[in-house]
Design a protein around this motif. Sequence first.
Motif, PDB file in Angstrom:
ATOM      1  N   ALA A   1       0.838  -1.204   0.000  1.00 12.10           N
ATOM      2  CA  ALA A   1       0.000   0.000   0.000  1.00 12.10           C
ATOM      3  C   ALA A   1       0.873   1.254   0.000  1.00 12.10           C
ATOM      4  O   ALA A   1       0.562   2.227  -0.695  1.00 12.10           O
ATOM      5  N   LEU A   2       1.959   1.238   0.759  1.00 12.81           N
ATOM      6  CA  LEU A   2       2.876   2.383   0.795  1.00 12.81           C
ATOM      7  C   LEU A   2       3.507   2.604  -0.576  1.00 12.81           C
ATOM      8  O   LEU A   2       3.566   3.732  -1.074  1.00 12.81           O
ATOM      9  N   THR A   3       3.946   1.529  -1.211  1.00 14.12           N
ATOM     10  CA  THR A   3       4.533   1.637  -2.553  1.00 14.12           C
ATOM     11  C   THR A   3       3.524   2.223  -3.525  1.00 14.12           C
ATOM     12  O   THR A   3       3.839   3.143  -4.286  1.00 14.12           O
ATOM     13  N   ALA A   4       2.303   1.703  -3.503  1.00  9.18           N
ATOM     14  CA  ALA A   4       1.254   2.192  -4.409  1.00  9.18           C
ATOM     15  C   ALA A   4       0.957   3.665  -4.159  1.00  9.18           C
ATOM     16  O   ALA A   4       0.763   4.436  -5.107  1.00  9.18           O
ATOM     17  N   ARG A   5       0.941   4.058  -2.903  1.00  7.77           N
ATOM     18  CA  ARG A   5       0.668   5.463  -2.554  1.00  7.77           C
ATOM     19  C   ARG A   5       1.783   6.375  -3.077  1.00  7.77           C
ATOM     20  O   ARG A   5       1.514   7.444  -3.642  1.00  7.77           O
ATOM     21  N   ILE A   6       3.032   5.960  -2.908  1.00  5.36           N
ATOM     22  CA  ILE A   6       4.166   6.750  -3.402  1.00  5.36           C
ATOM     23  C   ILE A   6       4.118   6.839  -4.922  1.00  5.36           C
ATOM     24  O   ILE A   6       4.252   7.924  -5.497  1.00  5.36           O
ATOM     25  N   GLU A   7       3.914   5.704  -5.585  1.00  2.00           N
ATOM     26  CA  GLU A   7       3.878   5.699  -7.053  1.00  2.00           C
ATOM     27  C   GLU A   7       2.757   6.584  -7.585  1.00  2.00           C
ATOM     28  O   GLU A   7       2.957   7.337  -8.547  1.00  2.00           O
ATOM     29  N   ALA A   8       1.583   6.525  -6.967  1.00  2.00           N
ATOM     30  CA  ALA A   8       0.450   7.348  -7.417  1.00  2.00           C
ATOM     31  C   ALA A   8       0.756   8.831  -7.236  1.00  2.00           C
ATOM     32  O   ALA A   8       0.472   9.651  -8.122  1.00  2.00           O
ATOM     33  N   HIS A   9       1.343   9.186  -6.104  1.00  2.90           N
ATOM     34  CA  HIS A   9       1.666  10.590  -5.844  1.00  2.90           C
ATOM     35  C   HIS A   9       2.721  11.106  -6.817  1.00  2.90           C
ATOM     36  O   HIS A   9       2.588  12.219  -7.355  1.00  2.90           O
ATOM     37  N   LEU A  10       3.751  10.306  -7.074  1.00  2.00           N
ATOM     38  CA  LEU A  10       4.790  10.718  -8.021  1.00  2.00           C
ATOM     39  C   LEU A  10       4.218  10.854  -9.428  1.00  2.00           C
ATOM     40  O   LEU A  10       4.526  11.819 -10.140  1.00  2.00           O
ATOM     41  N   ALA A  11       3.385   9.915  -9.848  1.00  2.00           N
ATOM     42  CA  ALA A  11       2.790   9.981 -11.186  1.00  2.00           C
ATOM     43  C   ALA A  11       1.925  11.223 -11.344  1.00  2.00           C
ATOM     44  O   ALA A  11       1.986  11.906 -12.372  1.00  2.00           O
ATOM     45  N   GLU A  12       1.146  11.509 -10.324  1.00  2.00           N
ATOM     46  CA  GLU A  12       0.282  12.697 -10.388  1.00  2.00           C
ATOM     47  C   GLU A  12       1.119  13.979 -10.438  1.00  2.00           C
ATOM     48  O   GLU A  12       0.855  14.879 -11.229  1.00  2.00           O
ATOM     49  N   ALA A  13       2.143  14.063  -9.618  1.00  2.00           N
ATOM     50  CA  ALA A  13       2.955  15.278  -9.537  1.00  2.00           C
ATOM     51  C   ALA A  13       3.887  15.452 -10.728  1.00  2.00           C
ATOM     52  O   ALA A  13       4.128  16.575 -11.169  1.00  2.00           O
TER      53      ALA A  13
ATOM     54  N   ALA B   1       4.756   7.679 -14.954  1.00  2.00           N
ATOM     55  CA  ALA B   1       4.905   6.609 -13.961  1.00  2.00           C
ATOM     56  C   ALA B   1       6.346   6.517 -13.481  1.00  2.00           C
ATOM     57  O   ALA B   1       7.279   6.625 -14.274  1.00  2.00           O
ATOM     58  N   VAL B   2       6.502   6.354 -12.181  1.00  2.00           N
ATOM     59  CA  VAL B   2       7.815   6.153 -11.568  1.00  2.00           C
ATOM     60  C   VAL B   2       7.734   4.888 -10.711  1.00  2.00           C
ATOM     61  O   VAL B   2       7.249   4.938  -9.580  1.00  2.00           O
ATOM     62  N   PRO B   3       8.172   3.745 -11.267  1.00  2.00           N
ATOM     63  CA  PRO B   3       8.177   2.531 -10.449  1.00  2.00           C
ATOM     64  C   PRO B   3       9.074   2.700  -9.224  1.00  2.00           C
ATOM     65  O   PRO B   3      10.150   3.298  -9.299  1.00  2.00           O
ATOM     66  N   VAL B   4       8.613   2.183  -8.090  1.00  2.00           N
ATOM     67  CA  VAL B   4       9.307   2.319  -6.810  1.00  2.00           C
ATOM     68  C   VAL B   4       9.567   0.929  -6.242  1.00  2.00           C
ATOM     69  O   VAL B   4       8.646   0.132  -6.113  1.00  2.00           O
ATOM     70  N   MET B   5      10.821   0.652  -5.909  1.00  2.00           N
ATOM     71  CA  MET B   5      11.182  -0.565  -5.199  1.00  2.00           C
ATOM     72  C   MET B   5      11.577  -0.144  -3.786  1.00  2.00           C
ATOM     73  O   MET B   5      12.613   0.511  -3.599  1.00  2.00           O
ATOM     74  N   LEU B   6      10.746  -0.476  -2.797  1.00  2.00           N
ATOM     75  CA  LEU B   6      11.016  -0.118  -1.402  1.00  2.00           C
ATOM     76  C   LEU B   6      11.780  -1.239  -0.724  1.00  2.00           C
ATOM     77  O   LEU B   6      11.406  -2.410  -0.829  1.00  2.00           O
ATOM     78  N   ARG B   7      12.848  -0.862  -0.021  1.00  2.00           N
ATOM     79  CA  ARG B   7      13.612  -1.815   0.777  1.00  2.00           C
ATOM     80  C   ARG B   7      13.919  -1.179   2.116  1.00  2.00           C
ATOM     81  O   ARG B   7      14.174   0.033   2.198  1.00  2.00           O
TER      82      ARG B   7
END
Length: 182
Positions: A56-68, A72-78
């Motif tokens: 959910a955190l990854t999806a939230r970050i990706e959605a915010h980056l895409a909107e701003a 699309a900016v794929p995010v790999m969280l580690r």
Amino acid sequence: MSENYIAFLRAINVGGRTVKMERLRELFTELGLDGVRTYIQSGNVFFSTAETDRAALTARIEAHLAEALGYAVPVMLRTVDEVAEVVDLDPFAAVEVTPDLRLCVLFLSEPLPDGTEFPIHSPKGDWDILGATPGAAFAVVHLRNGRLGTDPSTCLPKTYAGRTTARFFHTTVKILAAARKA
């Protein structure tokens, strides 16, 4: 309790998609993430959060980056500990490094398909994927005329439906050291 994350972003500051690190920090801060910092211009963001649902955190970050940003900016969280595990594996210990090689970590959005056999060699001989963990694959890239050839992340098994972003292994080590300097 907060977890310390490193967000490895794909498609930042390549192909004409320029984002200043100050703007990237602002975008992550707008999401309510704590201690947001960036490292070099290739899309590495450090932050902490008490959120426990990584998908959910990854999806939230990706959605915010895409909107701003408008793409699309794929995010790999580690977590910092997960990146430390990758570095501690020393997956390239047996590779004789020459000026014509680059050692790359491919951060994966999901594990490679069961039964993937290693090493995987490119048909043109410009890269070899030596192995993988559920979250990363390890590629040796052979320079041709001083240039990188095919991106090894595009040559994973055709059954791989996930996304990747690559970092040189020596850069991954530096990213980990910087992330630990909270």
